[in-house]
Write a protein that holds these residues in place. Structure first.
Motif, PDB file in Angstrom:
ATOM      1  N   ARG A  42       6.700  -4.235   6.225  1.00  0.00           N
ATOM      2  CA  ARG A  42       7.917  -4.507   6.986  1.00  0.00           C
ATOM      3  C   ARG A  42       8.110  -3.596   8.187  1.00  0.00           C
ATOM      4  O   ARG A  42       9.187  -3.569   8.784  1.00  0.00           O
ATOM      5  N   ILE A  43       7.069  -2.832   8.523  1.00  0.00           N
ATOM      6  CA  ILE A  43       7.123  -1.956   9.685  1.00  0.00           C
ATOM      7  C   ILE A  43       6.056  -2.368  10.681  1.00  0.00           C
ATOM      8  O   ILE A  43       4.889  -2.533  10.318  1.00  0.00           O
ATOM      9  N   SER A  44       6.447  -2.510  11.924  1.00  0.00           N
ATOM     10  CA  SER A  44       5.500  -2.700  13.024  1.00  0.00           C
ATOM     11  C   SER A  44       5.681  -1.527  13.979  1.00  0.00           C
ATOM     12  O   SER A  44       6.761  -1.339  14.557  1.00  0.00           O
ATOM     13  N   ALA A  45       4.632  -0.725  14.125  1.00  0.00           N
ATOM     14  CA  ALA A  45       4.692   0.467  14.965  1.00  0.00           C
ATOM     15  C   ALA A  45       3.276   0.820  15.393  1.00  0.00           C
ATOM     16  O   ALA A  45       2.309   0.451  14.717  1.00  0.00           O
ATOM     17  N   PRO A  46       3.118   1.549  16.502  1.00  0.00           N
ATOM     18  CA  PRO A  46       1.775   1.942  16.935  1.00  0.00           C
ATOM     19  C   PRO A  46       1.045   2.789  15.899  1.00  0.00           C
ATOM     20  O   PRO A  46      -0.172   2.699  15.755  1.00  0.00           O
ATOM     21  N   VAL A  47       1.800   3.627  15.187  1.00  0.00           N
ATOM     22  CA  VAL A  47       1.202   4.491  14.163  1.00  0.00           C
ATOM     23  C   VAL A  47       2.304   4.862  13.176  1.00  0.00           C
ATOM     24  O   VAL A  47       3.480   4.945  13.534  1.00  0.00           O
ATOM     25  N   ILE A  48       1.905   5.057  11.929  1.00  0.00           N
ATOM     26  CA  ILE A  48       2.817   5.495  10.874  1.00  0.00           C
ATOM     27  C   ILE A  48       2.241   6.762  10.257  1.00  0.00           C
ATOM     28  O   ILE A  48       1.056   6.801   9.891  1.00  0.00           O
ATOM     29  N   ILE A  49       3.069   7.801  10.143  1.00  0.00           N
ATOM     30  CA  ILE A  49       2.676   9.022   9.427  1.00  0.00           C
ATOM     31  C   ILE A  49       3.423   9.023   8.102  1.00  0.00           C
ATOM     32  O   ILE A  49       4.655   8.972   8.073  1.00  0.00           O
ATOM     33  N   GLY A  50       2.685   9.075   6.993  1.00  0.00           N
ATOM     34  CA  GLY A  50       3.296   9.058   5.679  1.00  0.00           C
ATOM     35  C   GLY A  50       3.331  10.440   5.052  1.00  0.00           C
ATOM     36  O   GLY A  50       2.314  11.142   5.024  1.00  0.00           O
ATOM     37  N   VAL A  94      -5.854   0.348   2.129  1.00  0.00           N
ATOM     38  CA  VAL A  94      -6.917  -0.647   2.203  1.00  0.00           C
ATOM     39  C   VAL A  94      -6.354  -2.048   2.030  1.00  0.00           C
ATOM     40  O   VAL A  94      -6.736  -2.983   2.736  1.00  0.00           O
ATOM     41  N   TRP A  95      -5.431  -2.206   1.113  1.00  0.00           N
ATOM     42  CA  TRP A  95      -4.861  -3.515   0.820  1.00  0.00           C
ATOM     43  C   TRP A  95      -4.213  -4.121   2.063  1.00  0.00           C
ATOM     44  O   TRP A  95      -4.351  -5.304   2.346  1.00  0.00           O
ATOM     45  N   HIS A  96      -3.540  -3.300   2.837  1.00  0.00           N
ATOM     46  CA  HIS A  96      -2.869  -3.793   4.038  1.00  0.00           C
ATOM     47  C   HIS A  96      -3.813  -3.852   5.241  1.00  0.00           C
ATOM     48  O   HIS A  96      -3.443  -4.392   6.279  1.00  0.00           O
ATOM     49  N   GLY A  97      -5.021  -3.276   5.104  1.00  0.00           N
ATOM     50  CA  GLY A  97      -5.948  -3.291   6.222  1.00  0.00           C
ATOM     51  C   GLY A  97      -5.418  -2.541   7.421  1.00  0.00           C
ATOM     52  O   GLY A  97      -5.779  -2.833   8.563  1.00  0.00           O
ATOM     53  N   ARG A  98      -4.561  -1.550   7.178  1.00  0.00           N
ATOM     54  CA  ARG A  98      -3.910  -0.853   8.274  1.00  0.00           C
ATOM     55  C   ARG A  98      -4.697   0.393   8.639  1.00  0.00           C
ATOM     56  O   ARG A  98      -4.767   1.352   7.881  1.00  0.00           O
ATOM     57  N   ALA A  99      -5.313   0.368   9.786  1.00  0.00           N
ATOM     58  CA  ALA A  99      -6.084   1.524  10.238  1.00  0.00           C
ATOM     59  C   ALA A  99      -5.224   2.459  11.078  1.00  0.00           C
ATOM     60  O   ALA A  99      -5.740   3.359  11.716  1.00  0.00           O
ATOM     61  N   ARG A 100      -3.926   2.243  11.112  1.00  0.00           N
ATOM     62  CA  ARG A 100      -3.043   3.057  11.946  1.00  0.00           C
ATOM     63  C   ARG A 100      -1.943   3.715  11.120  1.00  0.00           C
ATOM     64  O   ARG A 100      -0.831   3.891  11.577  1.00  0.00           O
ATOM     65  N   VAL A 101      -2.293   4.022   9.886  1.00  0.00           N
ATOM     66  CA  VAL A 101      -1.406   4.760   8.991  1.00  0.00           C
ATOM     67  C   VAL A 101      -2.125   6.028   8.572  1.00  0.00           C
ATOM     68  O   VAL A 101      -3.256   5.976   8.105  1.00  0.00           O
ATOM     69  N   VAL A 102      -1.482   7.160   8.750  1.00  0.00           N
ATOM     70  CA  VAL A 102      -2.078   8.455   8.417  1.00  0.00           C
ATOM     71  C   VAL A 102      -1.225   9.123   7.350  1.00  0.00           C
ATOM     72  O   VAL A 102      -0.020   9.327   7.557  1.00  0.00           O
ATOM     73  N   ASP A 142      -5.003  17.790   3.274  1.00  0.00           N
ATOM     74  CA  ASP A 142      -5.806  16.945   4.154  1.00  0.00           C
ATOM     75  C   ASP A 142      -4.903  15.970   4.900  1.00  0.00           C
ATOM     76  O   ASP A 142      -3.717  15.832   4.592  1.00  0.00           O
ATOM     77  N   ILE A 143      -5.512  15.233   5.822  1.00  0.00           N
ATOM     78  CA  ILE A 143      -4.955  13.973   6.263  1.00  0.00           C
ATOM     79  C   ILE A 143      -5.904  12.879   5.808  1.00  0.00           C
ATOM     80  O   ILE A 143      -7.101  13.111   5.621  1.00  0.00           O
ATOM     81  N   CYS A 144      -5.367  11.687   5.595  1.00  0.00           N
ATOM     82  CA  CYS A 144      -6.159  10.579   5.072  1.00  0.00           C
ATOM     83  C   CYS A 144      -5.753   9.308   5.800  1.00  0.00           C
ATOM     84  O   CYS A 144      -4.558   9.044   5.980  1.00  0.00           O
ATOM     85  N   PHE A 145      -6.742   8.519   6.220  1.00  0.00           N
ATOM     86  CA  PHE A 145      -6.444   7.250   6.873  1.00  0.00           C
ATOM     87  C   PHE A 145      -7.584   6.271   6.617  1.00  0.00           C
ATOM     88  O   PHE A 145      -8.718   6.667   6.308  1.00  0.00           O
ATOM     89  N   LEU A 146      -7.267   4.987   6.739  1.00  0.00           N
ATOM     90  CA  LEU A 146      -8.282   3.959   6.642  1.00  0.00           C
ATOM     91  C   LEU A 146      -9.096   3.956   7.918  1.00  0.00           C
ATOM     92  O   LEU A 146      -8.549   3.863   9.017  1.00  0.00           O
ATOM     93  N   ALA A 147     -10.412   4.039   7.774  1.00  0.00           N
ATOM     94  CA  ALA A 147     -11.274   4.051   8.959  1.00  0.00           C
ATOM     95  C   ALA A 147     -11.142   2.728   9.709  1.00  0.00           C
ATOM     96  O   ALA A 147     -11.247   1.661   9.105  1.00  0.00           O
ATOM     97  N   PRO A 148     -10.933   2.779  11.027  1.00  0.00           N
ATOM     98  CA  PRO A 148     -10.976   1.562  11.832  1.00  0.00           C
ATOM     99  C   PRO A 148     -12.431   1.132  12.037  1.00  0.00           C
ATOM    100  O   PRO A 148     -13.354   1.825  11.583  1.00  0.00           O
ATOM    101  N   GLN A 174      -4.667  14.629  16.890  1.00  0.00           N
ATOM    102  CA  GLN A 174      -5.754  13.855  17.483  1.00  0.00           C
ATOM    103  C   GLN A 174      -5.813  12.451  16.891  1.00  0.00           C
ATOM    104  O   GLN A 174      -5.951  11.456  17.629  1.00  0.00           O
ATOM    105  N   ILE A 175      -5.688  12.334  15.587  1.00  0.00           N
ATOM    106  CA  ILE A 175      -5.801  11.031  14.935  1.00  0.00           C
ATOM    107  C   ILE A 175      -4.603  10.150  15.284  1.00  0.00           C
ATOM    108  O   ILE A 175      -4.758   8.947  15.544  1.00  0.00           O
ATOM    109  N   VAL A 176      -3.418  10.721  15.322  1.00  0.00           N
ATOM    110  CA  VAL A 176      -2.227   9.947  15.688  1.00  0.00           C
ATOM    111  C   VAL A 176      -2.351   9.415  17.110  1.00  0.00           C
ATOM    112  O   VAL A 176      -1.889   8.320  17.423  1.00  0.00           O
ATOM    113  N   ARG A 177      -3.005  10.164  17.960  1.00  0.00           N
ATOM    114  CA  ARG A 177      -3.198   9.715  19.347  1.00  0.00           C
ATOM    115  C   ARG A 177      -4.289   8.654  19.441  1.00  0.00           C
ATOM    116  O   ARG A 177      -4.163   7.691  20.206  1.00  0.00           O
ATOM    117  N   ARG A 178      -5.341   8.808  18.654  1.00  0.00           N
ATOM    118  CA  ARG A 178      -6.512   7.931  18.847  1.00  0.00           C
ATOM    119  C   ARG A 178      -6.433   6.608  18.098  1.00  0.00           C
ATOM    120  O   ARG A 178      -6.971   5.606  18.571  1.00  0.00           O
TER     121      ARG A 178
END
Length: 223
Positions: free
Chosen positions: A90-98, A117-125, A131-137, A211-215
């Motif tokens: 329910r969120i549309s945004a350039p990036v989400i930090i959890g 992985v389920w959402h296929g969202r490569a823009r959630v960190v 650590d930081i963790c994100f789905l690889a684009p 860096q990851i939030v920017r890229r």
């Protein structure tokens, strides 16, 4: 499904787990729209931070706080998904930090990683304790100090290619029950990663957050 949050700014999404106040402040500098997943609003409001939206099944949200927040609260009664899932849907945004989705309970941490992985969202960190963790684009380039840890953990069958890693990944068939890629590290100042499908989680040191939030918003996504 109707969006609850639709913004051109980054979103800081806070769950009910543990997180440091300094991490919240750090996240908000990068992603200023504050959203809570269910009971994550309890800690935020106790600290004087009122989220713009609260999304969840509301089994953890303080009833008095729910009344006080009024229209800011979106009740999603579905019991077949986590509150993190409900928020990502329910969120549309350039990036989400959890924040607050790791640390307190291991099952919650694993559920959050599955949701990426389920959402296929490569823009959630996920900003975690260590650590930081994100789905690889599909493709990403990283600027790292030689020796910096780069852990790859597959949540599905994935193949890929790399440049700049101490142990190259080309030719490996990753899967969670067979081949994983934890504790790799950078051999060069630039590391390039490429994957054939969604399913690979990347875990980096916390100083890579900015860096990851920017890229991530600048590169290709799976959607």
């Amino acid at each position: 499904m109707n969006l609850s949050v639709d913004t051109l700014n980054g979103v800081t999404l806070v769950g009910g787990g543990r997180y440091a106040k300094a991490d919240l402040e750090r996240a908000l500098l990068l992603a200023p729209v504050l959203v809570a997943a269910d009971g994550g609003a309890n800690g935020l409001c106790a600290a004087g931070r009122v989220p713009e939206r609260v999304i969840g099944d509301l089994d953890s949200l303080d009833p008095a706080l729910r009344d006080r927040l009024g229209a800011r609260v979106l009740h999603v009664p579905d019991q077949d998904s986590t509150d993190f899932d409900k928020c990502l849907s329910r969120i549309s945004a350039p990036v989400i930090i959890g924040l607050g989705f790791d640390g307190a309970r291991l099952d919650h941490t694993l559920a959050a990683m599955t949701s990426l992985v389920w959402h296929g969202r490569a823009r959630v960190v996920l900003l975690c304790a260590e650590d930081i963790c994100f789905l690889a684009p599909p493709r990403i380039s990283l600027d790292l100090d030689p020796g910096a840890r780069v852990s790859l953990f597959p949540m599905a069958a994935v193949t890929g290619r790399s440049a700049g890693l101490h142990w190259p990944i080309e030719g490996l068939h990753f899967s969670p029950a067979e081949t994983i890629g934890t504790s790799n590290h950078a051999d060069q100042a630039r590391v390039d990663l490429e994957f054939d499908r969604p399913g690979m989680l990347v875990l980096l040191e916390r100083d890579c957050l900015e860096q990851i939030v920017r890229r991530l918003p600048e590169g290709p996504d799976w959607l």
